[in-house]
Design an enzyme around this catalytic site. Structure first.
Site, PDB file in Angstrom:
ATOM      1  N   HIS A 468       0.835  -1.205   0.000  1.00 33.55           N
ATOM      2  CA  HIS A 468       0.000   0.000   0.000  1.00 33.55           C
ATOM      3  C   HIS A 468       0.870   1.256   0.000  1.00 33.55           C
ATOM      4  O   HIS A 468       0.697   2.153  -0.836  1.00 33.55           O
ATOM      5  CB  HIS A 468      -0.915  -0.029   1.233  1.00 33.55           C
ATOM      6  N   GLU A 469       1.789   1.326   0.942  1.00 33.41           N
ATOM      7  CA  GLU A 469       2.619   2.528   1.046  1.00 33.41           C
ATOM      8  C   GLU A 469       3.536   2.673  -0.164  1.00 33.41           C
ATOM      9  O   GLU A 469       3.822   3.789  -0.611  1.00 33.41           O
ATOM     10  CB  GLU A 469       3.435   2.509   2.340  1.00 33.41           C
ATOM     11  N   HIS A 475       3.410   6.618  -6.962  1.00 31.39           N
ATOM     12  CA  HIS A 475       2.671   7.788  -7.449  1.00 31.39           C
ATOM     13  C   HIS A 475       3.540   9.036  -7.361  1.00 31.39           C
ATOM     14  O   HIS A 475       3.547   9.887  -8.262  1.00 31.39           O
ATOM     15  CB  HIS A 475       1.393   7.955  -6.613  1.00 31.39           C
TER      16      HIS A 475
END
Length: 684
Positions: A468-469, A475
């Site tokens: 997730h991180e 991004h």
């Protein structure tokens, strides 16, 4: 005195930074920026991108790059001295940003650029930066009269301080509790991995036996596996009352008044700007168009999910009654009996999976997944100054072998480190005189640390958190936009920013990816097919209970800010309980003070925005469904996501980016399917 914060040109010199460097560096930069702003405005006649926006970006990037390591160290290596210095700077920075946001001459210059002939010649990212700047001037109160501007400034300064105080109280209250255990019997049921962590905690303080604390690598195993009901209750109560009048440390860390004050100030600020409440103000920078749209979205998900969640909880009650003779289970029993039920139904547990997720397989495997998807390479860096011996640095190379980004990885829980997991910006991508400033990210987690010389063994939940991180990090790092205001995560609507992070979690369940990220820590053998089948079969165990818990948090946050009434005391707990009556299926004891430690909304930027997790999950589930259709490592699909979502950052509307990737608007069906929610339940 030389000041390393003012002298570094590349990566922060963490080992040289001291608390006494912080305030002088910030003071110097703020004075320098104010002087530069006057010069910029004198030269920007007529205003153009190169004489107005570009020097503004450079000026504020310098400040951001200096403040970033300060804020980061305050979160990961907290000390009284650093906290004092950090706190002293908050009102100064708040004043600076408010002053900039309310600067009428600067706003007029930006408007002149927007209305002038050059605007049409700018590329889309630069146009968006100009448009966002004009929006943010309005949200900073540039149109207010002098008295209201001054009040806005005071409110912003106080909110900055109160948010920091809230976070400090949660950290201090968490650290204020520990339990020294000398009887192995009391720890019956705990897996060896949890015992080893507790034993290591004790050894650090030269104690015999085991030392329990409220860090998640200790707390979660106790709540999940400890047979002693009294021990589970003791830890539950300490954790559930953190930063409250009855929590660890008592009144000195109580956030109750701080919450009330934060809500009052947010409401007042929103009203100053012409909004009805803070929820309306929050949506000015999000995809959602109105509070009603947000509430309809959340309540529809709740209607679909709650009946199934009730059935799932009833199954726990029945299991505890039938198999363990427990007629009435309490909050501190739910995880324990849920785990027993999971093992009964699927013969699987997080602890059974842990040996297959050693750090030395998970981290390289994660990198390999990203490399296959996005045609990058990730390499370790040596000789990089870090803030703790556990921290490692890496570079990201593009498919031509050029450096595209750098990142720091800080994986383990430790004292004086804020809980949770997050990605933050060390510096952003932007065009500079001699090329491009490469982005740098912090990736921070609080995982189970290694014990002795053995590599850390992670739970599958921890692996999912890491993915997730890292999605947030991708991004930030893989953007190809060279304008700071919309590169990476900058300028992305807040309720879309979780798209890449939740998207990356999906690979933690795919055989092709699991072969890359897992392998037994002793033998190196891959996860047996039967174990994988059981893990995947249990994926949606209590999925609806998990869903309604997240909806509870989101509705509580949004209703709290939408319905705030200055004539009535905030009654935070009352609002939480009212939301729980409509959504939750698990009762909580009267002493529970969950809101007092809800850092996401009181100090973490998610105020009236916690719904973003579910909003973005619709996007992420639908985005991953393209890989389900084409193959989880399909090159063309991976490149399409890279080019249409990750690379464009905030340079266009998030919905436009999603449609460019998926070819259509998002559907909620993949989210319901991935979450195991029966679509016939609830209303449409």
């Amino acid at each position: 005195m030389t000041n390393p914060l003012l002298e570094f040109q590349d990566l922060p010199p963490f080992s040289q930074i001291r608390a006494e460097h912080v305030e002088p560096a910030v003071d110097a930069l703020l004075a320098e920026n104010r002087s530069q702003l006057r010069q910029i405005l004198e030269r920007a006649v007529p205003p153009t991108w190169s004489n107005l926006m570009q020097p503004l970006e450079a000026m504020n990037d310098r400040l951001a790059r200096v403040w970033s390591p300060i804020g980061h160290l305050n979160a990961v290596l907290n000390s009284d001295e650093l906290r004092t210095a950090y706190t002293a700077c908050l009102p100064k920075l708040s004043d600076y940003w408010t002053e900039l946001g309310q600067h009428e001459t600067l706003c007029t210059a930006c408007q002149a650029l927007r209305d002038g002939p050059e605007y049409a010649q700018l590329d889309r990212p630069r146009q968006r930066v100009v448009d966002n700047a004009l929006r943010d001037f309005r949200l900073s109160g540039v149109d207010l009269d002098a008295a209201k501007k001054d009040r806005y400034r005071i409110i912003s300064e106080q909110l900055s301080q109160l948010g920091s105080n809230f976070s400090d109280n949660v950290l201090d209250s968490t650290n204020a509790w520990q339990k020294h255990v000398t009887s192995r019997t009391l720890l019956s049921g705990l897996p060896e991995s949890a015992l080893a962590v507790a034993r290591q905690n004790a050894e650090r303080l030269e104690l015999d036996g085991w030392l329990l604390n409220l860090d998640l690598p200790c707390y979660l195993p106790v709540m999940t596996f400890a047979d002693d009901r009294g021990l589970r209750r003791e830890l539950y109560e300490a954790f559930a009352t953190r930063a409250s009048e009855r929590g660890p440390g008592g009144a000195q860390f109580d956030n109750t008044d701080i919450m009330d004050r934060i809500l009052a100030l947010r409401h007042e600020r929103a009203r100053l700007l012409g909004f009805s409440n803070h929820a309306e103000r929050s949506l000015a920078t999000k995809m959602a168009e109105s509070p009603e749209q947000v509430l309809t979205f959340l309540e529809d998900l709740a209607a679909r999910s709650r009946p199934q969640a009730q059935r799932e909880y009833d199954a726990v009650l029945e299991f505890a009654r039938t198999n363990h003779g427990v007629e009435n289970i309490e909050s501190w029993d739910v995880m324990y009996f849920s785990e027993k039920l999971r093992q009964s139904e699927f013969a699987i547990s997080q602890e059974e999976l842990r040996p297959y997720f050693p750090e030395n397989r998970v981290v390289p495997g994660l990198f390999s997944v990203a490399e296959r998807l996005f045609r990058i390479r990730i390499r370790p860096l040596t000789g990089v100054d870090v803030w703790h011996p556990d921290v490692r640095a890496y570079e990201v190379l593009d498919d031509s072998g050029d450096r595209q980004a750098l990142f720091y990885l800080d994986l383990y829980a430790r004292p004086k480190k804020r809980g949770g997991a997050w990605m933050d910006e060390c510096r952003c991508r932007r065009g500079i005189a001699d090329g491009v400033q490469t982005p740098v990210a912090y990736l921070t987690c609080n995982f189970t640390p290694p014990v002795g010389d053995r590599a850390a063994l992670f739970t599958h939940n921890e692996v999912t958190t890491l993915f997730h991180e890292f999605g947030h990090g991708l991004h930030h790092m893989l953007t190809r936009i060279d304008v700071a205001g919309v590169s990476g995560i900058n300028g992305v609507e807040w309720d879309a920013v979780e798209l890449p992070s939740q998207f990356m979690e999906n690979w933690c369940w795919e055989r092709a990816a699991l072969d890359m990220i897992s392998g037994h820590h002793e033998t190196g053998l891959p996860m047996p097919a039967r174990l994988l089948e059981r893990m995947q079969a249990a994926r949606n165990f209590q999925a609806a209970m998990t869903m309604v818990r997240q909806l509870e948090f989101a509705l509580f946050d949004f209703v709290l800010h939408r319905d705030y009434d200055p004539q009535v005391p905030a009654r935070v707990l009352d609002t939480w309980h009212r939301v729980r009556e409509r959504v939750a299926v698990v009762a909580v004891p009267a002493f529970n003070r969950f809101p007092n430690a809800f850092t996401h909304i009181f100090s973490g930027g998610y105020a009236a925005g916690y719904y973003s997790y579910k909003w973005a999950e619709v996007l992420s589930a639908d985005a991953f469904s393209a890989f389900e259709e084409n193959g989880v490592f399909d090159t063309a699909t991976g490149e399409a996501f890279l080019h249409n979502v990750l690379e464009v950052g905030g340079s266009r509307d998030a919905m436009e980016s999603f449609i460019a990737f998926r070819g259509r608007s998002p559907s909620i069906d993949p989210l319901l399917r991935h979450s195991g929610i029966e679509t016939q339940a609830g209303s449409g």
